[in-house]
Design a protein around this motif. Structure first.
Motif, PDB file in Angstrom:
ATOM      1  N   ILE A   1      91.894  10.874 -84.604  1.00  0.00           N
ATOM      2  CA  ILE A   1      91.114   9.957 -83.764  1.00  0.00           C
ATOM      3  C   ILE A   1      91.735   9.853 -82.374  1.00  0.00           C
ATOM      4  CG2 ILE A   1      90.464   7.538 -83.460  1.00  0.00           C
ATOM      5  CD1 ILE A   1      90.193   7.383 -86.519  1.00  0.00           C
ATOM      6  N   ILE A   2      93.062   9.726 -82.324  1.00  0.00           N
ATOM      7  CA  ILE A   2      93.750   9.633 -81.025  1.00  0.00           C
ATOM      8  C   ILE A   2      93.513  10.898 -80.201  1.00  0.00           C
ATOM      9  CG2 ILE A   2      96.018   9.527 -79.920  1.00  0.00           C
ATOM     10  CD1 ILE A   2      96.924   7.768 -82.281  1.00  0.00           C
ATOM     11  N   GLN A   3      93.679  12.071 -80.827  1.00  0.00           N
ATOM     12  CA  GLN A   3      93.470  13.317 -80.097  1.00  0.00           C
ATOM     13  C   GLN A   3      92.024  13.474 -79.648  1.00  0.00           C
ATOM     14  OE1 GLN A   3      95.722  16.267 -82.800  1.00  0.00           O
ATOM     15  NE2 GLN A   3      95.909  17.100 -80.742  1.00  0.00           N
ATOM     16  N   ALA A  51      91.067  13.823 -75.812  1.00  0.00           N
ATOM     17  CA  ALA A  51      90.327  15.020 -75.391  1.00  0.00           C
ATOM     18  C   ALA A  51      88.989  14.634 -74.765  1.00  0.00           C
ATOM     19  CB  ALA A  51      90.111  15.948 -76.584  1.00  0.00           C
ATOM     20  N   LEU A  52      88.304  13.646 -75.359  1.00  0.00           N
ATOM     21  CA  LEU A  52      87.024  13.190 -74.793  1.00  0.00           C
ATOM     22  C   LEU A  52      87.199  12.711 -73.356  1.00  0.00           C
ATOM     23  CD1 LEU A  52      84.346  11.110 -76.591  1.00  0.00           C
ATOM     24  CD2 LEU A  52      85.187  10.296 -74.401  1.00  0.00           C
ATOM     25  N   LEU A  53      88.296  11.996 -73.084  1.00  0.00           N
ATOM     26  CA  LEU A  53      88.571  11.545 -71.718  1.00  0.00           C
ATOM     27  C   LEU A  53      88.725  12.742 -70.779  1.00  0.00           C
ATOM     28  CD1 LEU A  53      89.244   9.289 -69.711  1.00  0.00           C
ATOM     29  CD2 LEU A  53      91.627   9.452 -70.452  1.00  0.00           C
ATOM     30  N   GLY A  54      89.425  13.784 -71.247  1.00  0.00           N
ATOM     31  CA  GLY A  54      89.579  14.976 -70.426  1.00  0.00           C
ATOM     32  C   GLY A  54      88.257  15.687 -70.177  1.00  0.00           C
ATOM     33  N   THR A  89      85.603  26.817 -61.798  1.00  0.00           N
ATOM     34  CA  THR A  89      86.998  27.250 -61.810  1.00  0.00           C
ATOM     35  C   THR A  89      87.967  26.081 -61.811  1.00  0.00           C
ATOM     36  OG1 THR A  89      86.344  29.230 -60.602  1.00  0.00           O
ATOM     37  CG2 THR A  89      88.687  28.718 -60.667  1.00  0.00           C
ATOM     38  N   TRP A  90      87.774  25.140 -60.868  1.00  0.00           N
ATOM     39  CA  TRP A  90      88.750  24.055 -60.791  1.00  0.00           C
ATOM     40  C   TRP A  90      88.670  23.140 -62.022  1.00  0.00           C
ATOM     41  CZ3 TRP A  90      88.152  18.830 -60.905  1.00  0.00           C
ATOM     42  CH2 TRP A  90      86.866  18.310 -60.681  1.00  0.00           C
ATOM     43  N   GLN A  91      87.442  22.929 -62.541  1.00  0.00           N
ATOM     44  CA  GLN A  91      87.302  22.119 -63.755  1.00  0.00           C
ATOM     45  C   GLN A  91      87.977  22.804 -64.952  1.00  0.00           C
ATOM     46  OE1 GLN A  91      84.801  22.953 -61.718  1.00  0.00           O
ATOM     47  NE2 GLN A  91      83.252  21.324 -61.550  1.00  0.00           N
ATOM     48  N   ALA A  92      87.779  24.133 -65.057  1.00  0.00           N
ATOM     49  CA  ALA A  92      88.389  24.867 -66.165  1.00  0.00           C
ATOM     50  C   ALA A  92      89.908  24.862 -66.062  1.00  0.00           C
ATOM     51  CB  ALA A  92      87.862  26.305 -66.179  1.00  0.00           C
ATOM     52  N   THR A  93      90.435  25.011 -64.839  1.00  0.00           N
ATOM     53  CA  THR A  93      91.885  24.990 -64.641  1.00  0.00           C
ATOM     54  C   THR A  93      92.459  23.618 -64.997  1.00  0.00           C
ATOM     55  OG1 THR A  93      91.661  26.606 -62.844  1.00  0.00           O
ATOM     56  CG2 THR A  93      93.739  25.384 -62.986  1.00  0.00           C
ATOM     57  N   GLY A  94      91.793  22.572 -64.502  1.00  0.00           N
ATOM     58  CA  GLY A  94      92.263  21.217 -64.811  1.00  0.00           C
ATOM     59  C   GLY A  94      92.199  20.909 -66.298  1.00  0.00           C
ATOM     60  N   LEU A  95      91.118  21.347 -66.963  1.00  0.00           N
ATOM     61  CA  LEU A  95      90.985  21.082 -68.394  1.00  0.00           C
ATOM     62  C   LEU A  95      92.033  21.859 -69.199  1.00  0.00           C
ATOM     63  CD1 LEU A  95      89.446  19.697 -70.665  1.00  0.00           C
ATOM     64  CD2 LEU A  95      87.850  21.628 -70.692  1.00  0.00           C
ATOM     65  N   THR A  96      92.365  23.065 -68.751  1.00  0.00           N
ATOM     66  CA  THR A  96      93.398  23.842 -69.426  1.00  0.00           C
ATOM     67  C   THR A  96      94.746  23.126 -69.367  1.00  0.00           C
ATOM     68  OG1 THR A  96      92.272  25.918 -68.861  1.00  0.00           O
ATOM     69  CG2 THR A  96      94.590  26.065 -69.491  1.00  0.00           C
ATOM     70  N   VAL A 120      99.077  20.041 -71.712  1.00  0.00           N
ATOM     71  CA  VAL A 120     100.125  19.050 -71.439  1.00  0.00           C
ATOM     72  C   VAL A 120      99.865  17.735 -72.164  1.00  0.00           C
ATOM     73  CG1 VAL A 120     101.246  17.713 -69.631  1.00  0.00           C
ATOM     74  CG2 VAL A 120     100.633  20.101 -69.213  1.00  0.00           C
ATOM     75  N   VAL A 121      98.635  17.226 -72.082  1.00  0.00           N
ATOM     76  CA  VAL A 121      98.346  15.890 -72.604  1.00  0.00           C
ATOM     77  C   VAL A 121      97.940  15.949 -74.080  1.00  0.00           C
ATOM     78  CG1 VAL A 121      96.945  13.821 -72.319  1.00  0.00           C
ATOM     79  CG2 VAL A 121      97.669  15.114 -70.310  1.00  0.00           C
ATOM     80  N   VAL A 122      96.852  16.683 -74.387  1.00  0.00           N
ATOM     81  CA  VAL A 122      96.350  16.713 -75.769  1.00  0.00           C
ATOM     82  C   VAL A 122      97.388  17.314 -76.719  1.00  0.00           C
ATOM     83  CG1 VAL A 122      94.530  17.543 -77.306  1.00  0.00           C
ATOM     84  CG2 VAL A 122      93.968  16.848 -74.964  1.00  0.00           C
ATOM     85  N   GLY A 123      98.025  18.418 -76.293  1.00  0.00           N
ATOM     86  CA  GLY A 123      99.031  19.052 -77.143  1.00  0.00           C
ATOM     87  C   GLY A 123     100.233  18.164 -77.396  1.00  0.00           C
ATOM     88  N   ASN A 124     100.707  17.473 -76.359  1.00  0.00           N
ATOM     89  CA  ASN A 124     101.870  16.598 -76.532  1.00  0.00           C
ATOM     90  C   ASN A 124     101.533  15.331 -77.296  1.00  0.00           C
ATOM     91  OD1 ASN A 124     104.041  18.034 -75.313  1.00  0.00           O
ATOM     92  ND2 ASN A 124     103.141  17.640 -73.313  1.00  0.00           N
TER      93      ASN A 124
END
Length: 356
Positions: A205-207, A211-214, A258-265, A270-274
């Motif tokens: 649920i947390i992830q 992720a939804l916020l991202g 491009t910039w959206q894909a880079t930011g989401l990556t 960094v955030v979802v994985g950690n």
């Protein structure tokens, strides 16, 4: 001391009991998720249930009914959310499957053209999509099985709660172990079920929410649906969320975002994985001190044996191997420690003389 004939009768009766239990479980294999789900919720509920009936003097049936209603609402919320988010896509697919297949093909071909190399050949892509078209109706047809397992789970849970004291006394009497080892087995079972039945859904649920916020920040279309799918796949450790966001990022790069894909990556790594790492080493450790290797191996074993409920009982099964080995050593390794090597060989007269 029992006679030899009584021993034979005892062994034959045990074999008959085991054979009958196997036959019953084999015939009930399709409803095993419901039975295991009832056992899971019983372990989670027993302390609060006994508090109500023994300390607050509630009626057993009324207290059990309250827990059934609570779990019905708790399970109904994610089912309602899944139906609300996913059913429009399934209805669109069933209304015009060819249009949906062509849209998926075009998206994959666009990604491959932008990447500059072919990930899937035309034949492999067609074969994968044909399997997907056959899989969706089978999922819809399994709805009846899911509803049946849910009904069985709540029915069995009600009777387990009402008769919980008798069930536990019977198990305590028939398990052929010392009382301290029975207590160890009960403690480990409760610990693992709590860690997996509460910890893993909470992490998912947390992830999913993070992720939804991202997805919202980086302008992903239908971000709520993708956030929900990310939360579902977060049940699977290590690569769970990557199943969702990696293809999504590739598609966004392919269509020029491009910039959206880079930011989401960067956000996903960094955030979802950690978040996944931090939550697993804090929540799961606090709830049950479950080693990540046990979790991963248990998920692999459990999904194949029990289906989705194997996410809980797979790690429990793997942990049982360790616990039962400790119990075995405790039950049968009570011999005196071996003598030291120096005590095993008598010293020679020369060694005695040198010692003086």
């Amino acid at each position: 001391m029992p006679s030899f004939n009584n021993r034979i009768k005892q062994v034959l009766l045990l074999i008959l009991i085991i054979l009958l239990v196997y036959i019953v479980l084999f015939e009930l294999r399709f409803f095993l998720p419901g039975l295991l789900g009832a056992l899971t919720f019983y372990i989670l509920s027993r302390a609060n249930y006994f508090q109500l009936i023994y300390h607050r003097k509630w009626n057993k049936g009324r207290a059990a009914g309250l827990f059934i209603l609570y779990y019905l609402v708790l399970l109904g919320l994610p089912i309602f959310l899944a139906v609300t988010l996913i059913s429009p896509k399934i209805n669109a697919f069933l209304a015009d499957p060819n249009a949906m297949i062509d849209a998926v093909k075009n998206s994959i071909n666009t990604v491959q053209d932008r990447l500059g190399f072919q990930v899937l050949s035309e034949s492999a892509l067609t074969n994968s999509l044909s399997k997907l078209t056959a899989f969706i109706p089978s999922v819809l047809n399994s709805t009846a099985n899911v509803v049946t397992n849910l009904a069985i789970m709540l029915f069995v849970l009600y009777h387990m709660l009402v008769n919980g004291s008798q069930i536990e006394r019977t198990l305590n009497r028939i398990i052929p172990l010392k009382q301290e080892n029975i207590n160890t087995l009960a403690f480990e079972t409760k610990k693992m079920v709590r860690a997996n039945a509460l910890g893993i859904p909470l992490i998912s649920i947390i992830q999913g929410l993070v992720a939804l916020l991202g997805y919202f920040i980086f302008q992903v279309n239908e971000f709520a649906l993708w956030g929900f799918l990310t939360g579902v796949f977060a049940f699977f450790p290590v690569v769970g969320t990557m199943v969702v966001w990696v293809p999504l990022v590739l598609y966004m790069f392919a269509v020029g975002q491009t910039w959206q894909a880079t930011g989401l990556t960067l956000y996903s790594i960094v955030v979802v994985g950690n978040i996944d790492y931090v939550a697993r080493i804090t929540l799961l450790k606090r709830m049950g001190d479950v080693h990540p290797v046990i979790t991963i191996l248990g998920v692999i074993v459990g999904l194949g044996m029990f289906g989705f409920i194997g996410l809980i009982f797979g790690p429990l099964l793997v942990n049982y191997v360790i616990v039962l080995f400790d119990i075995y050593m405790n039950e049968f390794s009570e011999m005196d420690p071996p003598p030291k090597i120096a005590d095993q060989v008598a010293p020679t007269p020369e060694e005695k003389e040198q010692a003086k």
